[in-house]
Motif scaffolding. Sequence first.
Motif, PDB file in Angstrom:
ATOM      1  N   LEU A   1       0.856  -1.143   0.065  1.00  0.00           N
ATOM      2  CA  LEU A   1      -0.309   0.003  -0.097  1.00  0.00           C
ATOM      3  C   LEU A   1       0.961   1.379   0.062  1.00  0.00           C
ATOM      4  O   LEU A   1       0.224   2.328  -0.702  1.00  0.00           O
ATOM      5  N   LEU A   2       1.835   1.206   0.779  1.00  0.00           N
ATOM      6  CA  LEU A   2       2.754   2.528   0.896  1.00  0.00           C
ATOM      7  C   LEU A   2       3.440   2.677  -0.526  1.00  0.00           C
ATOM      8  O   LEU A   2       3.575   3.942  -1.092  1.00  0.00           O
ATOM      9  N   VAL A   3       3.992   1.672  -1.055  1.00  0.00           N
ATOM     10  CA  VAL A   3       4.621   1.942  -2.286  1.00  0.00           C
ATOM     11  C   VAL A   3       3.559   2.199  -3.293  1.00  0.00           C
ATOM     12  O   VAL A   3       4.118   3.044  -4.202  1.00  0.00           O
ATOM     13  N   GLY A   4       2.547   1.754  -3.433  1.00  0.00           N
ATOM     14  CA  GLY A   4       1.546   2.067  -4.289  1.00  0.00           C
ATOM     15  C   GLY A   4       1.187   3.368  -4.245  1.00  0.00           C
ATOM     16  O   GLY A   4       0.931   4.157  -5.246  1.00  0.00           O
ATOM     17  N   LEU A   5       0.988   3.678  -2.983  1.00  0.00           N
ATOM     18  CA  LEU A   5       0.558   5.260  -2.646  1.00  0.00           C
ATOM     19  C   LEU A   5       1.730   6.391  -3.108  1.00  0.00           C
ATOM     20  O   LEU A   5       1.780   7.190  -3.821  1.00  0.00           O
ATOM     21  N   PHE A   6       3.076   5.665  -2.676  1.00  0.00           N
ATOM     22  CA  PHE A   6       3.963   6.599  -2.992  1.00  0.00           C
ATOM     23  C   PHE A   6       4.115   6.653  -4.740  1.00  0.00           C
ATOM     24  O   PHE A   6       4.465   7.708  -5.614  1.00  0.00           O
ATOM     25  N   ALA A   7       3.902   5.568  -5.420  1.00  0.00           N
ATOM     26  CA  ALA A   7       4.023   5.539  -6.805  1.00  0.00           C
ATOM     27  C   ALA A   7       2.936   6.504  -7.428  1.00  0.00           C
ATOM     28  O   ALA A   7       3.261   7.046  -8.465  1.00  0.00           O
ATOM     29  N   ALA A   8       1.612   6.314  -6.962  1.00  0.00           N
ATOM     30  CA  ALA A   8       0.481   7.213  -7.623  1.00  0.00           C
ATOM     31  C   ALA A   8       0.809   8.416  -7.324  1.00  0.00           C
ATOM     32  O   ALA A   8       0.665   9.408  -8.069  1.00  0.00           O
ATOM     33  N   LEU A   9       1.321   9.041  -6.164  1.00  0.00           N
ATOM     34  CA  LEU A   9       1.835  10.393  -5.991  1.00  0.00           C
ATOM     35  C   LEU A   9       2.773  10.848  -7.106  1.00  0.00           C
ATOM     36  O   LEU A   9       2.818  11.937  -7.630  1.00  0.00           O
ATOM     37  N   LEU A  10       3.804  10.037  -7.569  1.00  0.00           N
ATOM     38  CA  LEU A  10       4.830  10.525  -8.612  1.00  0.00           C
ATOM     39  C   LEU A  10       3.977  10.575  -9.985  1.00  0.00           C
ATOM     40  O   LEU A  10       4.676  11.494 -10.574  1.00  0.00           O
ATOM     41  N   LEU A  11       3.212   9.838 -10.178  1.00  0.00           N
ATOM     42  CA  LEU A  11       2.632   9.814 -11.627  1.00  0.00           C
ATOM     43  C   LEU A  11       1.268  10.685 -11.662  1.00  0.00           C
ATOM     44  O   LEU A  11       0.412  10.490 -12.499  1.00  0.00           O
ATOM     45  N   ASN A  12       0.688  11.234 -10.504  1.00  0.00           N
ATOM     46  CA  ASN A  12      -0.517  11.945 -10.570  1.00  0.00           C
ATOM     47  C   ASN A  12      -0.322  13.201 -11.281  1.00  0.00           C
ATOM     48  O   ASN A  12      -1.395  13.973 -11.637  1.00  0.00           O
ATOM     49  N   LYS A  13       1.091  13.863 -11.747  1.00  0.00           N
ATOM     50  CA  LYS A  13       1.018  14.924 -12.691  1.00  0.00           C
ATOM     51  C   LYS A  13       1.268  14.474 -13.975  1.00  0.00           C
ATOM     52  O   LYS A  13       2.071  13.291 -14.362  1.00  0.00           O
ATOM     53  N   SER A  14       0.828  15.159 -15.067  1.00  0.00           N
ATOM     54  CA  SER A  14       1.155  14.913 -16.290  1.00  0.00           C
ATOM     55  C   SER A  14       2.611  15.386 -16.631  1.00  0.00           C
ATOM     56  O   SER A  14       2.873  16.437 -16.398  1.00  0.00           O
ATOM     57  N   PHE A  15       3.203  14.417 -17.377  1.00  0.00           N
ATOM     58  CA  PHE A  15       4.665  14.715 -17.876  1.00  0.00           C
ATOM     59  C   PHE A  15       5.042  13.617 -19.082  1.00  0.00           C
ATOM     60  O   PHE A  15       4.311  12.772 -19.176  1.00  0.00           O
ATOM     61  N   ARG A  16       6.046  14.123 -19.753  1.00  0.00           N
ATOM     62  CA  ARG A  16       6.342  13.320 -20.992  1.00  0.00           C
ATOM     63  C   ARG A  16       6.959  12.017 -20.666  1.00  0.00           C
ATOM     64  O   ARG A  16       7.697  11.919 -19.673  1.00  0.00           O
ATOM     65  N   GLY A  17       6.635  11.130 -21.018  1.00  0.00           N
ATOM     66  CA  GLY A  17       6.941   9.597 -20.886  1.00  0.00           C
ATOM     67  C   GLY A  17       6.170   8.908 -19.629  1.00  0.00           C
ATOM     68  O   GLY A  17       6.344   7.865 -19.006  1.00  0.00           O
ATOM     69  N   GLN A  18       4.907   9.653 -19.416  1.00  0.00           N
ATOM     70  CA  GLN A  18       4.188   9.020 -18.134  1.00  0.00           C
ATOM     71  C   GLN A  18       3.634   7.808 -18.523  1.00  0.00           C
ATOM     72  O   GLN A  18       3.368   6.865 -17.713  1.00  0.00           O
ATOM     73  N   GLY A  19       3.049   7.701 -19.637  1.00  0.00           N
ATOM     74  CA  GLY A  19       2.471   6.331 -20.083  1.00  0.00           C
ATOM     75  C   GLY A  19       3.528   5.145 -20.073  1.00  0.00           C
ATOM     76  O   GLY A  19       3.088   4.065 -19.334  1.00  0.00           O
ATOM     77  N   ILE A  20       4.606   5.573 -20.455  1.00  0.00           N
ATOM     78  CA  ILE A  20       5.623   4.501 -20.516  1.00  0.00           C
ATOM     79  C   ILE A  20       5.970   4.086 -19.033  1.00  0.00           C
ATOM     80  O   ILE A  20       6.141   2.700 -18.747  1.00  0.00           O
ATOM     81  N   LEU A  21       6.009   5.164 -18.250  1.00  0.00           N
ATOM     82  CA  LEU A  21       6.421   4.714 -16.712  1.00  0.00           C
ATOM     83  C   LEU A  21       5.160   3.937 -15.908  1.00  0.00           C
ATOM     84  O   LEU A  21       5.524   3.001 -15.294  1.00  0.00           O
ATOM     85  N   ARG A  22       4.056   4.181 -16.395  1.00  0.00           N
ATOM     86  CA  ARG A  22       3.169   3.557 -16.079  1.00  0.00           C
ATOM     87  C   ARG A  22       3.074   2.099 -16.309  1.00  0.00           C
ATOM     88  O   ARG A  22       2.752   1.133 -15.548  1.00  0.00           O
ATOM     89  N   GLY A  23       3.196   1.811 -17.564  1.00  0.00           N
ATOM     90  CA  GLY A  23       3.433   0.637 -18.004  1.00  0.00           C
ATOM     91  C   GLY A  23       4.485  -0.281 -17.186  1.00  0.00           C
ATOM     92  O   GLY A  23       4.492  -1.442 -16.997  1.00  0.00           O
ATOM     93  N   LEU A  24       5.664   0.528 -16.805  1.00  0.00           N
ATOM     94  CA  LEU A  24       6.815  -0.302 -16.323  1.00  0.00           C
ATOM     95  C   LEU A  24       6.399  -0.569 -14.968  1.00  0.00           C
ATOM     96  O   LEU A  24       6.704  -1.733 -14.384  1.00  0.00           O
ATOM     97  N   TYR A  25       5.378   0.319 -14.213  1.00  0.00           N
ATOM     98  CA  TYR A  25       5.118  -0.030 -12.802  1.00  0.00           C
ATOM     99  C   TYR A  25       4.301  -1.185 -12.668  1.00  0.00           C
ATOM    100  O   TYR A  25       4.284  -1.863 -11.800  1.00  0.00           O
ATOM    101  N   LEU A  26       3.623  -1.337 -13.826  1.00  0.00           N
ATOM    102  CA  LEU A  26       2.886  -2.562 -14.091  1.00  0.00           C
ATOM    103  C   LEU A  26       3.355  -3.820 -14.131  1.00  0.00           C
ATOM    104  O   LEU A  26       2.634  -5.138 -14.045  1.00  0.00           O
ATOM    105  N   PHE A  27       4.531  -4.014 -14.558  1.00  0.00           N
ATOM    106  CA  PHE A  27       5.154  -5.141 -14.929  1.00  0.00           C
ATOM    107  C   PHE A  27       5.150  -6.151 -13.990  1.00  0.00           C
ATOM    108  O   PHE A  27       5.172  -7.247 -14.180  1.00  0.00           O
TER     109      PHE A  27
END
Length: 414
Positions: free
Chosen positions: A207-233
């Motif tokens: 839960l804590l790591v998932g919360l931290f990852a969600a905070l990192l990707l809550n803002k739009s930036f270049r490469g956000q989709g690729i990073l989300r895919g890597l998080y799901l691996f």
Amino acid sequence: MADLGPPIGTGPLGKREARLAWGLLFPTITAVSLVVLLPLLAIFWISFKPVELGDLRAPEVVLREDIRGDYDAVGDEATIRYRLRNSSQDQPITGVSFLDTLPLGLAVQDLDPRCALDGRALFCDLGDWEPGTRETLTIPVTVEQAYLDNGLRPQDSPTSTTGVSSYVLTNSTFTLENFKRVFSGGEFSEVLWVTLFYTVFGTIGALLVGLFAALLLNKSFRGQGILRGLYLFPYVAPIIAVAFAWLILFDPFSGSANALLIQMGVTPQAINFFGERPLALIMVTVFEIWRYFPLSFLFILARMQSIDTDMYEAADMDGASPFQQFWSLSVPQLLGILSVLFLLRFIWTFNKFDDIFLLTGGNAGTRTLTVNVYEQAFAISNIGAGAAVAVVIFGCLLTFSVFFLKYISREEGL
């Protein structure tokens, strides 16, 4: 005119709609109930039975039939052989008998006193058998031309056997020895502690790591989709592949992690990450966090993106720091989804078997209750004891779920 107020109760139309709704839902409710309840009842039933792996097959009369001898011409002699045995080494079989049809063209020369021949129908009454009984019955015959012409052999015709025996899964014998075996051993408290450590820290960590990852990707930036895919691996990758990847990475002889630590001077010798206490338990817990944080990340990120941004803008204008905005605005909005995720992840982690089994096999202090179920039921072939451990797991999860839903979730408005 007096105010009669709103109508009280359900009218005829509402009752008809309720009956129709229940009628439409009844097949689904029945199917789900059978899928859930029948295996659960079976586990409870087996947990009170003195049953081992070899007892799952009901005692029966096993019969093998063949014909022996050289019979190339009319008048040659041969022997029909029946080999019978009691498949159980513990239970007797009463009233053992069998019925067979002899092929055309075999003339019986002698017959066992327990058998009778009516035309080509052979019936033998072998009485009562003790556990593990084996018997061979031979019938000498003479070959006739019809037998040589038809091409049928004695084993080609079906043979029916009869016998009555007590089956451990359906008889009235019950015992508490399975539960005594589970709780009497000094290892149960250790297994329970390991299970709770693995479950609690694995759940909170995910839960804590998932919360931290969600905070990192809550803002739009270049490469956000690729990073989300890597998080799901870690979550979508096959468990057997990632488990063996971790084993190779942290191997004490050829693993990259040990080679890097030794070159950096962190340790003078290789560390057996998955073979030493308590490091093995910590490693499987870290693996649990790494593999299942993406599920928490997805749910938390979806909830964060649905929060009204006007609150953050107002807080920013009031001079609130990012941490204050997170603690005072984000956390209250996330408590509901965090509570649901904690409940689901706790139950799933408590029941987790494949991760630990692939990484350590339950060795080096990583033996959880689910691994204990496997070892009791299949490693030492005690199905009853394995079912008893499964009942203990069910009791623990039921107690936790009731406590959580009654007290903790009420605080979050669930």
